[in-house]
Write a protein that holds these residues in place. Structure first.
Motif, PDB file in Angstrom:
ATOM      1  N   LEU A 129     -13.859 -41.230   8.583  1.00  0.00           N
ATOM      2  CA  LEU A 129     -15.033 -41.995   9.008  1.00  0.00           C
ATOM      3  C   LEU A 129     -16.244 -41.109   9.263  1.00  0.00           C
ATOM      4  O   LEU A 129     -17.369 -41.494   8.965  1.00  0.00           O
ATOM      5  CB  LEU A 129     -14.704 -42.786  10.275  1.00  0.00           C
ATOM      6  N   LYS A 130     -16.001 -39.899   9.813  1.00  0.00           N
ATOM      7  CA  LYS A 130     -17.147 -39.090  10.239  1.00  0.00           C
ATOM      8  C   LYS A 130     -17.568 -38.058   9.197  1.00  0.00           C
ATOM      9  O   LYS A 130     -18.691 -37.569   9.245  1.00  0.00           O
ATOM     10  CB  LYS A 130     -16.799 -38.356  11.543  1.00  0.00           C
ATOM     11  N   ILE A 131     -16.647 -37.655   8.321  1.00  0.00           N
ATOM     12  CA  ILE A 131     -17.017 -36.598   7.367  1.00  0.00           C
ATOM     13  C   ILE A 131     -17.082 -37.126   5.939  1.00  0.00           C
ATOM     14  O   ILE A 131     -18.104 -37.014   5.270  1.00  0.00           O
ATOM     15  CB  ILE A 131     -16.017 -35.413   7.435  1.00  0.00           C
ATOM     16  N   ILE A 132     -15.979 -37.741   5.491  1.00  0.00           N
ATOM     17  CA  ILE A 132     -15.934 -38.147   4.075  1.00  0.00           C
ATOM     18  C   ILE A 132     -16.892 -39.303   3.816  1.00  0.00           C
ATOM     19  O   ILE A 132     -17.730 -39.251   2.917  1.00  0.00           O
ATOM     20  CB  ILE A 132     -14.498 -38.529   3.672  1.00  0.00           C
ATOM     21  N   MET A 133     -16.756 -40.345   4.622  1.00  0.00           N
ATOM     22  CA  MET A 133     -17.493 -41.574   4.348  1.00  0.00           C
ATOM     23  C   MET A 133     -19.010 -41.374   4.251  1.00  0.00           C
ATOM     24  O   MET A 133     -19.621 -41.812   3.272  1.00  0.00           O
ATOM     25  CB  MET A 133     -17.134 -42.619   5.422  1.00  0.00           C
ATOM     26  N   PRO A 134     -19.651 -40.704   5.241  1.00  0.00           N
ATOM     27  CA  PRO A 134     -21.108 -40.575   5.125  1.00  0.00           C
ATOM     28  C   PRO A 134     -21.522 -39.846   3.848  1.00  0.00           C
ATOM     29  O   PRO A 134     -22.556 -40.156   3.269  1.00  0.00           O
ATOM     30  CB  PRO A 134     -21.484 -39.749   6.363  1.00  0.00           C
ATOM     31  N   LEU A 135     -20.683 -38.885   3.398  1.00  0.00           N
ATOM     32  CA  LEU A 135     -21.083 -38.104   2.230  1.00  0.00           C
ATOM     33  C   LEU A 135     -20.877 -38.858   0.929  1.00  0.00           C
ATOM     34  O   LEU A 135     -21.625 -38.654  -0.022  1.00  0.00           O
ATOM     35  CB  LEU A 135     -20.306 -36.773   2.210  1.00  0.00           C
ATOM     36  N   ILE A 136     -19.827 -39.684   0.863  1.00  0.00           N
ATOM     37  CA  ILE A 136     -19.623 -40.385  -0.413  1.00  0.00           C
ATOM     38  C   ILE A 136     -20.240 -41.770  -0.408  1.00  0.00           C
ATOM     39  O   ILE A 136     -20.168 -42.494  -1.395  1.00  0.00           O
ATOM     40  CB  ILE A 136     -18.123 -40.488  -0.783  1.00  0.00           C
ATOM     41  N   LEU A 137     -20.885 -42.148   0.722  1.00  0.00           N
ATOM     42  CA  LEU A 137     -21.432 -43.501   0.811  1.00  0.00           C
ATOM     43  C   LEU A 137     -22.378 -43.869  -0.339  1.00  0.00           C
ATOM     44  O   LEU A 137     -22.257 -44.972  -0.896  1.00  0.00           O
ATOM     45  CB  LEU A 137     -22.122 -43.696   2.163  1.00  0.00           C
ATOM     46  N   PRO A 138     -23.295 -42.953  -0.741  1.00  0.00           N
ATOM     47  CA  PRO A 138     -24.146 -43.323  -1.881  1.00  0.00           C
ATOM     48  C   PRO A 138     -23.318 -43.677  -3.120  1.00  0.00           C
ATOM     49  O   PRO A 138     -23.628 -44.640  -3.827  1.00  0.00           O
ATOM     50  CB  PRO A 138     -24.983 -42.068  -2.126  1.00  0.00           C
ATOM     51  N   GLY A 139     -22.250 -42.917  -3.355  1.00  0.00           N
ATOM     52  CA  GLY A 139     -21.385 -43.202  -4.503  1.00  0.00           C
ATOM     53  C   GLY A 139     -20.711 -44.548  -4.364  1.00  0.00           C
ATOM     54  O   GLY A 139     -20.643 -45.330  -5.322  1.00  0.00           O
ATOM     55  N   VAL A 140     -20.234 -44.850  -3.144  1.00  0.00           N
ATOM     56  CA  VAL A 140     -19.573 -46.136  -2.914  1.00  0.00           C
ATOM     57  C   VAL A 140     -20.550 -47.273  -3.140  1.00  0.00           C
ATOM     58  O   VAL A 140     -20.242 -48.262  -3.827  1.00  0.00           O
ATOM     59  CB  VAL A 140     -18.992 -46.200  -1.485  1.00  0.00           C
ATOM     60  N   ILE A 141     -21.776 -47.112  -2.590  1.00  0.00           N
ATOM     61  CA  ILE A 141     -22.737 -48.214  -2.716  1.00  0.00           C
ATOM     62  C   ILE A 141     -23.144 -48.392  -4.169  1.00  0.00           C
ATOM     63  O   ILE A 141     -23.239 -49.515  -4.665  1.00  0.00           O
ATOM     64  CB  ILE A 141     -23.965 -47.970  -1.819  1.00  0.00           C
ATOM     65  N   SER A 142     -23.367 -47.280  -4.891  1.00  0.00           N
ATOM     66  CA  SER A 142     -23.798 -47.487  -6.278  1.00  0.00           C
ATOM     67  C   SER A 142     -22.645 -48.071  -7.096  1.00  0.00           C
ATOM     68  O   SER A 142     -22.877 -48.903  -7.981  1.00  0.00           O
ATOM     69  CB  SER A 142     -24.373 -46.216  -6.893  1.00  0.00           C
ATOM     70  N   GLY A 143     -21.400 -47.695  -6.774  1.00  0.00           N
ATOM     71  CA  GLY A 143     -20.266 -48.329  -7.442  1.00  0.00           C
ATOM     72  C   GLY A 143     -20.210 -49.812  -7.141  1.00  0.00           C
ATOM     73  O   GLY A 143     -19.989 -50.638  -8.028  1.00  0.00           O
ATOM     74  N   ALA A 144     -20.475 -50.160  -5.867  1.00  0.00           N
ATOM     75  CA  ALA A 144     -20.457 -51.576  -5.484  1.00  0.00           C
ATOM     76  C   ALA A 144     -21.546 -52.336  -6.222  1.00  0.00           C
ATOM     77  O   ALA A 144     -21.334 -53.469  -6.671  1.00  0.00           O
ATOM     78  CB  ALA A 144     -20.642 -51.709  -3.978  1.00  0.00           C
ATOM     79  N   LEU A 145     -22.727 -51.691  -6.374  1.00  0.00           N
ATOM     80  CA  LEU A 145     -23.809 -52.364  -7.098  1.00  0.00           C
ATOM     81  C   LEU A 145     -23.427 -52.572  -8.557  1.00  0.00           C
ATOM     82  O   LEU A 145     -23.712 -53.627  -9.142  1.00  0.00           O
ATOM     83  CB  LEU A 145     -25.096 -51.544  -7.012  1.00  0.00           C
ATOM     84  N   PHE A 146     -22.780 -51.561  -9.149  1.00  0.00           N
ATOM     85  CA  PHE A 146     -22.312 -51.719 -10.530  1.00  0.00           C
ATOM     86  C   PHE A 146     -21.339 -52.888 -10.629  1.00  0.00           C
ATOM     87  O   PHE A 146     -21.421 -53.711 -11.553  1.00  0.00           O
ATOM     88  CB  PHE A 146     -21.612 -50.450 -11.012  1.00  0.00           C
ATOM     89  N   ALA A 147     -20.407 -52.942  -9.655  1.00  0.00           N
ATOM     90  CA  ALA A 147     -19.421 -54.014  -9.680  1.00  0.00           C
ATOM     91  C   ALA A 147     -20.111 -55.367  -9.522  1.00  0.00           C
ATOM     92  O   ALA A 147     -19.791 -56.330 -10.228  1.00  0.00           O
ATOM     93  CB  ALA A 147     -18.403 -53.810  -8.568  1.00  0.00           C
ATOM     94  N   PHE A 148     -21.103 -55.417  -8.621  1.00  0.00           N
ATOM     95  CA  PHE A 148     -21.838 -56.661  -8.412  1.00  0.00           C
ATOM     96  C   PHE A 148     -22.572 -57.062  -9.695  1.00  0.00           C
ATOM     97  O   PHE A 148     -22.477 -58.201 -10.147  1.00  0.00           O
ATOM     98  CB  PHE A 148     -22.837 -56.479  -7.266  1.00  0.00           C
ATOM     99  N   GLY A 149     -23.269 -56.085 -10.287  1.00  0.00           N
ATOM    100  CA  GLY A 149     -24.008 -56.378 -11.516  1.00  0.00           C
ATOM    101  C   GLY A 149     -23.084 -56.839 -12.631  1.00  0.00           C
ATOM    102  O   GLY A 149     -23.396 -57.775 -13.360  1.00  0.00           O
ATOM    103  N   THR A 150     -21.930 -56.185 -12.745  1.00  0.00           N
ATOM    104  CA  THR A 150     -20.978 -56.565 -13.795  1.00  0.00           C
ATOM    105  C   THR A 150     -20.516 -57.997 -13.606  1.00  0.00           C
ATOM    106  O   THR A 150     -20.520 -58.796 -14.539  1.00  0.00           O
ATOM    107  CB  THR A 150     -19.747 -55.641 -13.737  1.00  0.00           C
ATOM    108  N   SER A 151     -20.146 -58.329 -12.372  1.00  0.00           N
ATOM    109  CA  SER A 151     -19.653 -59.674 -12.117  1.00  0.00           C
ATOM    110  C   SER A 151     -20.766 -60.699 -12.306  1.00  0.00           C
ATOM    111  O   SER A 151     -20.555 -61.761 -12.893  1.00  0.00           O
ATOM    112  CB  SER A 151     -19.101 -59.765 -10.699  1.00  0.00           C
ATOM    113  N   PHE A 152     -21.966 -60.361 -11.833  1.00  0.00           N
ATOM    114  CA  PHE A 152     -23.081 -61.301 -11.890  1.00  0.00           C
ATOM    115  C   PHE A 152     -23.462 -61.607 -13.332  1.00  0.00           C
ATOM    116  O   PHE A 152     -23.955 -62.683 -13.643  1.00  0.00           O
ATOM    117  CB  PHE A 152     -24.277 -60.682 -11.153  1.00  0.00           C
ATOM    118  N   ASP A 153     -23.226 -60.639 -14.220  1.00  0.00           N
ATOM    119  CA  ASP A 153     -23.660 -60.754 -15.605  1.00  0.00           C
ATOM    120  C   ASP A 153     -22.533 -61.243 -16.509  1.00  0.00           C
ATOM    121  O   ASP A 153     -22.756 -61.583 -17.657  1.00  0.00           O
ATOM    122  CB  ASP A 153     -24.138 -59.372 -16.065  1.00  0.00           C
TER     123      ASP A 153
END
Lengths: 414, 304
Positions: free
Chosen positions: B214-238
């Motif tokens: 929670l304190k070390i890994i998550m903050p650092l990979i959060l941009p990757g997680v969010i952009s992956g989530a956006l990709f997943a959202f875009g894929t599903s939406f389209d």
């Protein structure tokens, strides 16, 4: 001495502890991956395996008509089978009528022998009045029962494991002698479609490379500030809905659309012979190039970014002219990007469905559209499965090549 | 790359023509997307610019197609626009609003599921001890590569047997399969730039695995997680092919309804919907750009 013994013990202990720690690490890594792996296996791999099975296995007829299937098994496939098969058929039909399965049966047979639905439904209506001897009774009902065609269709259906879907999907047929031969030129449907799919895919890939290479090169040598800005122009279409982009091309390319109107207005063409740019393969190629171009530019860009510009200058200072330096020094270094981009675009174009269906018309539809047609309209799921399997094998071979060339770890997006 | 002073005339020509060609290609990429926005304000039911539009005559522009999008399917057509009764009728009965609601709920469900599964898998895959890593990555990414039609038809054959067709769950499952690979890719990429000694530092300072995550890994990979989530959202939406195969009229999404609209009778109302979607994708793109800059800043890269 005791010290040395202890050290040896320690060594062994360390080894077992290390290996158990490694095992624990392996297990914990695997447990993290497991949920997605199970999910993908259950909802993706398993259905595809089912589809592969469906392309060779169709027990429906044998289940509906067990006696007929058993009686037809020893038949040699020529002429008309013996009386016992007629009897089995009549008895099976009496059963299927009580289960109200005649309609389903008629659809099954109709897929194999177009036009046979009427023949089966006729039996369904008259089956109660059928009396032995059944051969005469059936032929009296419809003379088609004395011809070998319907029996060959039933024979094909009666086998649970069958290669007939692949035979049909490869435009082959089994002739009277039971040999596999090719269909006559004018009756081939699927091979020309596969060929067209590959051909249009290759053309789209080539167009993407021709347009994408210079753009990726330009973006990679521009200062980051400008490159990031211009990259938005590549990413905007990438993020825009496929249907929106396809709609845009319909609007632009159609007969009364923007491009034709512009050409008429400038006087390049006359009003009476507007160009037909859509609902044919030209429309498919233009729209697909536009849609897949970002998939070419992005991998090319990420590879070109890593090529140091000083190499070109070194080549020039060693006496190469611009052209030689480009061909001998720059181009070889971009090879991984070119290979990855081309394979990615080609693989994606092979499976395109939406765009060809909307802008392709007659001459621009691809194999995907035929698969959808077989699933939804013609209800020949076995054939659809065989066509899908052939497409799948082609794509997986290319994916394997892609993995070897590009390494999936380097699969970059955006 | 700037043009060197010693460039010969033909090199100058080549340099400028390359530039011109690139600009034309970039225009080819964006123009079709942008050209439909002005066309969606057409007062006439045409797909081309009318004389009035070219002269910027205000009478040639109208919002009628946007109104059409909202009002199509309303029970009471005579309500005054923008009144409360009108709004509630639009919200409950409009065809496009109904598909928008479907699109959002399906995309959000698929995004949550694929982000959760994909992030966990990426964390496992980026550990050195992971067995058979390359094979598993290739397997997990294959849903993007296998033609959608093959996947959708296969799912249709299976889901039909299980009674999962014409049902929200089936579509969410299908879209999760399509979206999860993107999360795996982006989070694995984020983990590649991750300094493992940070984890050991955390362990030395006494943190347990959960705190480290929670304190070390998550903050650092959060941009990757969010952009992956956006990709997943875009894929599903389209996504539309799986919806065509697995969904009924009740579960139709925006792309599904556009598909039907284009096939049957294409009206400028489609352009209005398309323009709204373009604005939506511009928004998505901006979020991605902000994330990318943030990720660069975290890693200490500044744009030159």
């Amino acid at each position: 001495m005791t010290e040395a013994v202890l050290a040896a013990d320690d060594h062994a202990l360390l080894k077992t502890q290390l290996s158990s720690a490694l095992r624990r690490q392996k297990l914990s890594a695997f447990l993290l991956v497991a949920p997605l792996l199970i999910f993908v296996t259950a909802t993706f791999i398993y259905p595809i395996a089912g589809m592969l099975e469906r392309s060779t296995y169709s027990p429906e007829f044998a289940l509906e008509m067990p006696r007929t299937a058993a009686a037809l098994a020893p038949w040699d496939g020529t002429d008309v089978p013996g009386d016992e098969v007629f009897e089995a058929l009549a008895l099976d039909f009496k059963d299927s009528k009580t289960r109200q399965a005649t309609g389903r049966l008629a659809n099954l047979v109709n897929v194999e022998l177009p036009g046979a639905r009427g023949l089966i439904m006729k039996i369904g209506r008259g089956v109660d009045r059928l009396q032995p001897p059944y051969r005469e009774a059936l032929v009296a009902l419809d003379n088609d029962w004395s011809k070998p065609e319907i029996w060959q269709a039933l024979y094909g259906l009666s086998k649970a494991y069958t290669s007939r879907f692949y035979i049909a999907a490869l435009d082959l047929k089994i002739n009277r002698q039971g040999e596999i031969t090719t269909q006559p030129e004018d009756k081939r449907i699927f091979l020309p479609l596969f060929l067209r799919t590959f051909w249009i895919g290759a053309l789209v890939t080539l167009c993407c490379l021709l347009f994408g290479f210079p753009v990726a090169y330009w973006l990679s040598v521009l200062p980051m500030r400008y490159a990031n800005l211009l990259m938005i122009l590549v990413l905007l279409p990438f993020w825009t809905s496929l249907l929106v982009r396809t709609t845009a091309w319909i609007v632009l390319l159609q007969n009364q659309g923007v491009i034709n109107s512009l050409l008429v207005w400038t006087g390049a063409i006359s009003d009476s012979n507007r160009l037909s740019l859509i609902f044919n393969s030209v429309g498919t190629i233009i729209a697909m190039t536009h849609i897949l171009l970002p998939f070419m530019i992005l991998p090319l860009y990420s590879v070109m970014k890593t090529v140091p510009f000083s190499y070109m200058r070194a080549a020039r200072s060693l006496g190469a002219n611009q052209y030689t330096a480009f061909i001998r020094v720059y181009l070889p270094q971009t090879k991984p990007g070119v290979a990855a981009g081309c394979l990615l675009v080609f693989i994606l174009s092979l499976g395109y469905y939406i765009t060809p269906a909307l802008v392709g018309g007659e001459s621009g539809t691809l194999i995907s559209n035929m698969i959808a047609y077989q699933v939804q309209k013609s209800l020949n799921w076995g054939l659809a499965a065989a066509l899908s399997s052939l497409l799948l094998v082609g794509v997986l071979l290319l994916y394997w090549a892609y993995n070897r060339l590009a390494k999936v770890d380097g699969f970059k997006l955006g | 790359m700037s043009l060197p002073v010693y460039a010969r005339p033909w090199e100058r020509l080549w340099y400028y023509s390359l530039r011109a060609f690139c600009i034309i290609v970039l225009l080819f990429l964006v123009m079709p997307v942008l050209v439909i926005i002005p066309l969606s304000f057409n007062a006439e039911p045409y797909f081309t610019f009318t004389e009035g539009m070219l002269k910027l005559d205000p009478a040639a522009f109208s919002l009628r197609w946007y109104r059409d999008v909202l009002e199509n399917g309303m029970v009471n057509q005579d309500l005054p626009v923008a009144s409360w009764a009108w709004l509630s009728d639009v919200w409950q009965n409009s065809q496009w609003v109904h598909s928008a609601k479907n699109s959002f709920s399906i995309a959000i469900g698929a995004t949550l599921l694929s982000t959760l599964l994909g992030t966990l898998a990426a964390l496992g895959l980026s550990q050195e001890a992971m067995p058979a890593r390359r094979f598993i990555i290739a397997l997990l990414i294959s849903p993007i590569i296998v033609p959608v039609i093959v996947t959708s038809a296969s799912m249709f054959f299976l889901f039909a047997k299980l009674g999962l067709t014409n049902n929200y769950l089936g579509i969410v499952v299908a879209h999760t399969v399509f979206g999860a690979p993107f999360v795996v890719i982006t989070v694995t990429a984020a983990m590649a730039g991750f300094d493992r000694s940070l984890i050991r530092a955390g362990q030395m300072l006494g943190a347990g695995p959960l705190v480290i995550f929670l304190k070390i890994i998550m903050p650092l990979i959060l941009p990757g997680v969010i952009s992956g989530a956006l990709f997943a959202f875009g894929t599903s939406f389209d996504e539309v092919v799986a919806v065509i195969f697995l969904a009924d009229y009740e579960q139709r999404t925006i792309p599904r309804q556009m598909w039907a609209g284009i096939r049957e009778q294409i009206s400028p109302a489609i352009l209005a919907v398309a323009s709204i979607l373009v604005c939506f994708s511009i928004l998505l793109l901006m979020v991605m750009e902000v994330l990318r800059r943030r990720a660069e800043r975290i890693r200490g890269v500044t744009p030159a």
